[in-house]
Design an enzyme around this catalytic site. Sequence first.
Site, PDB file in Angstrom:
ATOM      1  N   ASP A 165       7.232  13.441  11.978  1.00 51.92           N
ATOM      2  CA  ASP A 165       7.397  12.556  13.127  1.00 51.92           C
ATOM      3  C   ASP A 165       6.363  11.427  13.104  1.00 51.92           C
ATOM      4  O   ASP A 165       5.182  11.661  12.809  1.00 51.92           O
ATOM      5  CB  ASP A 165       7.219  13.378  14.412  1.00 51.92           C
ATOM      6  N   GLU A 223       2.838  23.133  -4.107  1.00 52.27           N
ATOM      7  CA  GLU A 223       2.259  24.442  -4.423  1.00 52.27           C
ATOM      8  C   GLU A 223       3.340  25.527  -4.427  1.00 52.27           C
ATOM      9  O   GLU A 223       3.149  26.595  -4.971  1.00 52.27           O
ATOM     10  CB  GLU A 223       1.214  24.840  -3.363  1.00 52.27           C
TER      11      GLU A 223
HETATM   12  C1  NOJ Z   1       9.732   9.842  17.224  1.00 54.39           C
HETATM   13  C2  NOJ Z   1      10.721  10.843  17.728  1.00 54.39           C
HETATM   14  O1  NOJ Z   1      11.935  10.691  17.029  1.00 54.39           O
HETATM   15  C3  NOJ Z   1      10.859  10.584  19.210  1.00 54.39           C
HETATM   16  O2  NOJ Z   1      11.929  11.316  19.755  1.00 54.39           O
HETATM   17  C4  NOJ Z   1       9.550  10.909  19.878  1.00 54.39           C
HETATM   18  O3  NOJ Z   1       9.631  10.583  21.239  1.00 54.39           O
HETATM   19  C5  NOJ Z   1       8.398  10.107  19.252  1.00 54.39           C
HETATM   20  N1  NOJ Z   1       8.446  10.109  17.822  1.00 54.39           N
HETATM   21  C6  NOJ Z   1       7.062  10.663  19.670  1.00 54.39           C
HETATM   22  O4  NOJ Z   1       6.815  11.903  19.048  1.00 54.39           O
END
Ligand code: NOJ
Length: 508
Positions: A165, A223
């Site tokens: 993310d 790994e």
């Molecule tokens: C990107 C994610 O796809 C989204 O849904 C989220 O709100 C933000 N990152 C923050 O983690």
Amino acid sequence: MDYLSDTLGIDAIWISPFYPSPMADFGYDVSDYRDVHPMFGDLSTFDRLVARAHDADLKLIIDFVPNHSSDQHPWFIESRSSRENPRRDWYVWRDAKADGSPPNNWLSVFGGSAWELDDRTGQYYLHSFLKEQPDLNWRHPAVKAAMFDNVRFWLDRNVDGLRVDAAHYVMKDPAERDNPPNLDRSLQGHKSLGAYDSQVHVHDKGHADVHQVFRELRALLNEYESPRMALGEIHIYDWNELAAYYGEDLDGLSMPTNFGLLKAPWTAAGVRGVVDGLEAAIPQGAWPNYVLGNHDDQRLATRLGEQESRQAAVLLLTLRGSPTLYYGDELGMREVGIPPGRQQDPWALTVPSRGRDGCRTPMQWSPDSAAGFTLASEPWLPVGSDHAVRNTQSQLLDPDSHLNLYRRLLALRRGSAALRTGSYLPVDSVPPDCFVFERSLGTERVLVAVSFSAEPLSSDVPGLTGRIAVSTERANEDNEVDGTLHLLPHEAVVVVEIPSDVEPKGEE
Ligand code: NOJ
């Protein structure tokens, strides 16, 4: 699982965060990186999920949220407790400027300053997203080590990969300089983020040190004996900059996500520009990917329209690279209007045009009440009003449906080495409203032609010969093509060569 692997025919699932979380941002605020939120089950449920996916020949990719934790994570609770706490530096704490204002001009993606003043200790902490999502300090070796241990925890439970993310946010300018003003708003990747677009975000994310983090992550993945991958969520539209995330020796992320087709003008030149730009920029041996929809953006079929979303399916599943498909887009699910009072997404409150609930509504399985998604009288988010017709059960019975188009494309791809791993070559001498490209591997050649015109199109395309294996207009499937392209408005076709030992159609 049976639907995903057999009926639809995909290879892997990416599951969004299921960890314990106060749900300020629906799981993207993690309060325990090593457990499952009780509403979804527990670790044994997760183990069953992995086993069941693997039984169905599906890989399982989980969401890993490195940039920030929840403010309820024990690390942050300790960190905010006092300036002397040993975990203080696990997050980014800074003094106010002399006038009491935030340490610099950085903005939160979700609105307002990226700095929150914490009265308890009189310092600001950094949060690139909600104030309930404080940014971890990845420059602290102990933070990196602890987060990598969290990754190991899941890899040891046999997950096949990570969707990382907000991957490029983990490293910021160490000098924490102000971002410059954005004088050319078109430079920004995201659209209509409100005030966030008033700056060029050069210092608050994407510092070059980020590549070292991903080199180390990749080494960790390597790994393991069985292959493990990392797909990084990265909103960068400068292809050279994005390409750097593969690593100089392809030792960075397995793939940085390519959101280009979500933002490109839906024209032949706009779409080809994204594909050619990316293909030219990525290093030899790097593997592209394409995204047309996700849980953060307006539904594909609403954004582009019905016919366009069908041609988008053809593109997604025939371009060189890994396609990522958002649930329900295979049905052409629409953005659902959320009545006032039923909004859940915190972003909807700060930047109403960015509310993401409309693309997060229940999967439409059947014409039954709540679309067969739940027995609850009222689901978390409303069900699309079109579910009586737009659902898997009904679409499976209709050969012309969106779902059956996706199934035919996925089956064709599965059976074609050229589509799966072959080279990409655009064809130049085609009408301006047309995007034609060739995928080939060894002697296998597949041609894809997509019309962006609202009018029927005819044009000589030397070399375009074969049989239409899949078309957005099913009636044209199996037609032979012999150097002339005939396309209906917005039609997209996949042409495969006719094996030489097969008699041409129509000749007995
Ligand atoms: C990107 C994610 O796809 C989204 O849904 C989220 O709100 C933000 N990152 C923050 O983690």
